[in-house]
Design a protein around this motif. Structure first.
Motif, PDB file in Angstrom:
ATOM      1  N   ILE A 348       0.547  -0.923   0.119  1.00  0.00           N
ATOM      2  CA  ILE A 348      -0.087   0.262   0.283  1.00  0.00           C
ATOM      3  C   ILE A 348       0.981   1.377  -0.176  1.00  0.00           C
ATOM      4  N   PHE A 349       1.765   1.297   0.777  1.00  0.00           N
ATOM      5  CA  PHE A 349       2.700   2.765   0.798  1.00  0.00           C
ATOM      6  C   PHE A 349       3.778   2.506  -0.745  1.00  0.00           C
ATOM      7  N   LEU A 350       3.716   1.751  -0.798  1.00  0.00           N
ATOM      8  CA  LEU A 350       4.209   1.529  -2.280  1.00  0.00           C
ATOM      9  C   LEU A 350       3.792   2.113  -3.503  1.00  0.00           C
ATOM     10  N   THR A 351       2.145   1.882  -3.597  1.00  0.00           N
ATOM     11  CA  THR A 351       1.513   2.677  -4.214  1.00  0.00           C
ATOM     12  C   THR A 351       1.712   4.175  -4.231  1.00  0.00           C
ATOM     13  N   GLY A 352       1.908   4.767  -2.961  1.00  0.00           N
ATOM     14  CA  GLY A 352       2.646   6.206  -2.767  1.00  0.00           C
ATOM     15  C   GLY A 352       3.569   6.965  -3.437  1.00  0.00           C
ATOM     16  N   VAL A 353       4.429   5.889  -4.383  1.00  0.00           N
ATOM     17  CA  VAL A 353       5.386   6.150  -5.227  1.00  0.00           C
ATOM     18  C   VAL A 353       4.783   7.285  -6.488  1.00  0.00           C
ATOM     19  N   MET A 430      -6.755   9.087  -5.677  1.00  0.00           N
ATOM     20  CA  MET A 430      -5.902   8.530  -6.647  1.00  0.00           C
ATOM     21  C   MET A 430      -6.920   8.436  -8.139  1.00  0.00           C
ATOM     22  N   VAL A 431      -7.742   8.400  -7.575  1.00  0.00           N
ATOM     23  CA  VAL A 431      -8.849   9.130  -8.786  1.00  0.00           C
ATOM     24  C   VAL A 431      -8.706  10.338  -9.227  1.00  0.00           C
ATOM     25  N   PHE A 432      -8.850  11.188  -8.086  1.00  0.00           N
ATOM     26  CA  PHE A 432      -8.378  12.916  -8.134  1.00  0.00           C
ATOM     27  C   PHE A 432      -7.296  13.381  -9.494  1.00  0.00           C
ATOM     28  N   ALA A 473      -7.470  15.561  -4.431  1.00  0.00           N
ATOM     29  CA  ALA A 473      -6.174  14.169  -4.540  1.00  0.00           C
ATOM     30  C   ALA A 473      -5.502  14.395  -3.245  1.00  0.00           C
ATOM     31  N   LYS A 474      -5.211  15.434  -2.835  1.00  0.00           N
ATOM     32  CA  LYS A 474      -4.609  15.288  -1.538  1.00  0.00           C
ATOM     33  C   LYS A 474      -5.573  14.926  -0.395  1.00  0.00           C
ATOM     34  N   VAL A 475      -6.462  15.802   0.341  1.00  0.00           N
ATOM     35  CA  VAL A 475      -7.163  16.044   0.888  1.00  0.00           C
ATOM     36  C   VAL A 475      -7.828  14.363   1.413  1.00  0.00           C
ATOM     37  N   PHE A 476      -7.911  13.776  -0.344  1.00  0.00           N
ATOM     38  CA  PHE A 476      -8.317  12.039   0.483  1.00  0.00           C
ATOM     39  C   PHE A 476      -7.337  11.474   0.165  1.00  0.00           C
ATOM     40  N   GLY A 477      -6.293  11.500  -0.705  1.00  0.00           N
ATOM     41  CA  GLY A 477      -5.703  10.614  -0.209  1.00  0.00           C
ATOM     42  C   GLY A 477      -3.944  10.523   0.487  1.00  0.00           C
ATOM     43  N   GLN A 553      -0.561   7.267 -13.608  1.00  0.00           N
ATOM     44  CA  GLN A 553      -1.764   7.255 -13.155  1.00  0.00           C
ATOM     45  C   GLN A 553      -3.334   6.071 -12.199  1.00  0.00           C
ATOM     46  N   LEU A 554      -3.540   5.801 -13.435  1.00  0.00           N
ATOM     47  CA  LEU A 554      -4.594   5.149 -14.028  1.00  0.00           C
ATOM     48  C   LEU A 554      -4.157   3.939 -13.016  1.00  0.00           C
ATOM     49  N   ILE A 555      -2.927   2.834 -14.100  1.00  0.00           N
ATOM     50  CA  ILE A 555      -2.175   1.825 -13.952  1.00  0.00           C
ATOM     51  C   ILE A 555      -1.890   1.451 -12.235  1.00  0.00           C
ATOM     52  N   ASN A 556      -1.678   2.707 -11.820  1.00  0.00           N
ATOM     53  CA  ASN A 556      -0.978   2.468 -10.041  1.00  0.00           C
ATOM     54  C   ASN A 556      -2.735   2.635  -9.316  1.00  0.00           C
TER      55      ASN A 556
END
Length: 574
Positions: A348-353, A430-432, A473-477, A553-556
């Protein structure tokens, strides 16, 4: 949220004395926290919002000081110290990278030896000392350069920047976790209030950013750098004093020793017993008797299925029964579960890259704005970089209203009291992020078409949606990652897990830099052709790069959904 608060309404800004607990099982907290004297923490006299106001105020002051330096640092290095654009950019990139890399050191000290409060105090002091050196570098007379072998401005500013980076390494991973420590997660009411804290924490960070990027930057450009660095230094001092003034209200978690050592012990013990069969009955695995865990400051963790290889570390053999406790050969179930939890959190952390590359694209947004019509209200020219204010304002509006407006609306749809879980919140962010990059690509496509048609230049205000979408995106992610790092991590590894979520910003920036270099080389060709991102954007295809980033971003997002679907949440502690 598990458990229900049927009739209680959570205020937008909690009152000084906090919301009365709906569950009062005893006078002390149930999560093992202590007060400033080392006694069990009182539910009535410690913690909750009366302790958090000084934490949030200190975070606001620290964020203001950090962004007052980082936002306009390139101007100081180039205009005052005379560095070239390349040298200044390289120095800033190295400084920002160090700011995030040092979070591992700060988290290690907090979880292992010092505790979060002491780490924050030492880090705030170090950061403030760095700010003092930066201020001194701005007021050193330029004529001193001629009589000294080394330039005092460069020496003081370099030392100051690296002192601030070292200080931020202890502040960033520890402040949000220390604030969350003020709420007892064994109490239903306090746990609900803790979920509010994450939003107010991010509000404080961006409030500091807003003041720094508007007022302080104006002071630096119009009143001089001595005052421009001196004001945030004063705020940093105020933050330290305010944080120390509330010590008697805080709840403290005891450091549990080196988490990295415990992880290595589990790995070594498991490999030493690679041929030992794990018992099917988990009660036969080794654990300390009684309610207390062998790890100081940590509650016991229940055994979980999966990653059974590491259960060998807690499997008791004949040699274990005959000898004294040997942590490199026999580990407790709680220690094994720490490793399992961290291993499950890591994907989960790695998806933050990839997620963090959305904000890392801001310099490209600014370049895009420089090629657009920036005139607003007749004669007023809008600087392209000022549009980042849309992101900041979006966060300042959305963060405090999330729990009052969005959460109830989503709760009615999902039927879940809290509206969105940590993983759901990250996924929405991530969607945003995908939409933000797609919006930037669409605007650039429209701009290039207007150039080809020799039509009037596209207004820079068309960039507003992409900045707003990044803010959403930042508020949610980002808040989702902060919440995930605290809620899902073991008690004695919370600062370390928080640092893991923060440090993903660094490889995200490096990845974007590498992509820009590779794409420039591949698409540039020969004959002076500039490729997708030439100096004159009218001759390039920046829109293609934005579409590529949107696809990434979509693949992520898809990868994150797969990780989240298989993620096993931490079981309640005992």
């Amino acid at each position: 949220m598990e458990g229900s608060i049927t009739d209680a309404k959570l205020p937008l800004l909690p009152l000084l004395n906090g919301t009365p607990s709906l569950q009062e099982e005893g006078p002390y907290t149930g999560n093992g926290s202590v007060d400033v004297k080392g006694n069990p923490a009182s539910k009535t006299h410690t913690g909750k919002w009366k302790a958090c106001y000084s934490i949030l105020g200190g975070e606001f002051c620290g964020a203001l000081a950090y962004y007052a330096v980082g936002t306009n640092l390139v101007s100081y290095l180039t205009k005052v110290q005379g560095q070239s654009n390349v040298t200044a950019a390289s120095n800033i990139a190295a400084w920002q990278g160090n700011c995030y890399l040092t979070t591992i050191l700060g988290a290690f000290l907090a979880d292992s030896y010092w505790g979060r409060h002491r780490t924050i105090v030492v880090s705030l002091t170090t950061f403030t000392f760095g700010m003092v050196l930066l201020t001194l570098s701005a007021v050193v007379p330029p004529n001193m350069h001629r009589s000294m072998a080394t330039f005092p401005q460069e020496a003081l500013s370099s030392l100051g920047l690296y002192m601030t980076a070292l200080g931020l390494g202890g502040i960033w991973p520890c402040v949000p976790t220390f604030g969350a420590d003020q709420f007892d997660d064994t109490d239903v009411s306090e746990k609900a209030q803790k979920e509010l804290f994450y939003n107010w924490y991010y509000f404080a960070v961006n409030g500091g950013f807003f003041v720094a990027s508007t007022v302080i930057v104006w002071v630096q450009d119009n009143c001089g750098w001595g005052l421009g660095f001196g004001i945030p230094t004063l705020f940093s001092v105020i933050g330290v004093v305010g944080f120390l003034a509330s010590m008697r209200f805080y709840r403290y978690q005891k450091p549990g020793g080196s988490a990295l050592t415990r992880i290595c012990q589990v790995v070594v013990a498991a490999f030493r017993k690679v041929h030992v069969d794990v018992p099917s009955d988990s009660s036969l695995l080794y654990e300390m008797p009684g309610k207390e865990s062998a790890i100081v400051g940590s509650r016991k963790l229940m055994h979980t299925d999966g990653l059974r290889f590491f259960d060998r570390a807690a499997t008791i053999t004949a040699s274990d029964e005959a000898s004294a406790s040997r942590p490199w050969k026999l580990c407790t179930v709680t220690q094994v579960e720490e490793l399992k939890i961290f291993a499950r959190m890591l994907p989960i952390f790695l998806t933050g890259v990839i997620f963090n590359t959305a904000e890392a694209c801001f310099p490209l947004f600014v370049e895009q704005g420089g090629a657009m019509d920036n005139h607003f209200a007749a004669a007023f020219a809008l600087p392209p970089a000022s549009l980042t204010t849309f992101t900041c304002v979006c966060i300042l509006v959305l963060a405090p209203t999330y729990d009052r407006v969005l959460m109830p609306a989503v709760s009615r749809i999902t039927g879940v009291k809290r509206g969105l879980s940590e993983l759901h919140r990250i996924g929405v962010g991530m969607v945003f992020a995908v939409l933000a990059l797609a919006a930037a690509a669409a605007v650039e496509t429209a701009r290039l078409r207007s150039v080809e048609a020799e039509a009037p230049a596209v207004s820079i205000l068309w960039q507003a949606p992409q900045y707003v979408l990044v803010g959403v995106a930042k508020v949610f992610g980002v808040v989702g990652y902060i919440e995930f790092a605290y809620e899902q991590s073991p008690d004695a590894m919370r600062s370390l897990c928080q640092a893991c979520s923060l440090i993903m910003v660094t490889p995200g920036s490096y990845l974007l830099s590498a992509m820009l270099t590779i794409i420039s080389s591949v698409t540039g060709g020969g004959g002076g052709h500039g490729g997708w991102i030439p100096k004159n954007l009218n001759e390039g295809h920046l829109d293609r790069f934005f579409w590529l980033m949107a696809a990434l971003q979509l693949i992520n997002l898809i990868a994150f959904v797969c990780c989240a679907a298989t993620y096993k949440s931490k079981l309640p502690t005992t």
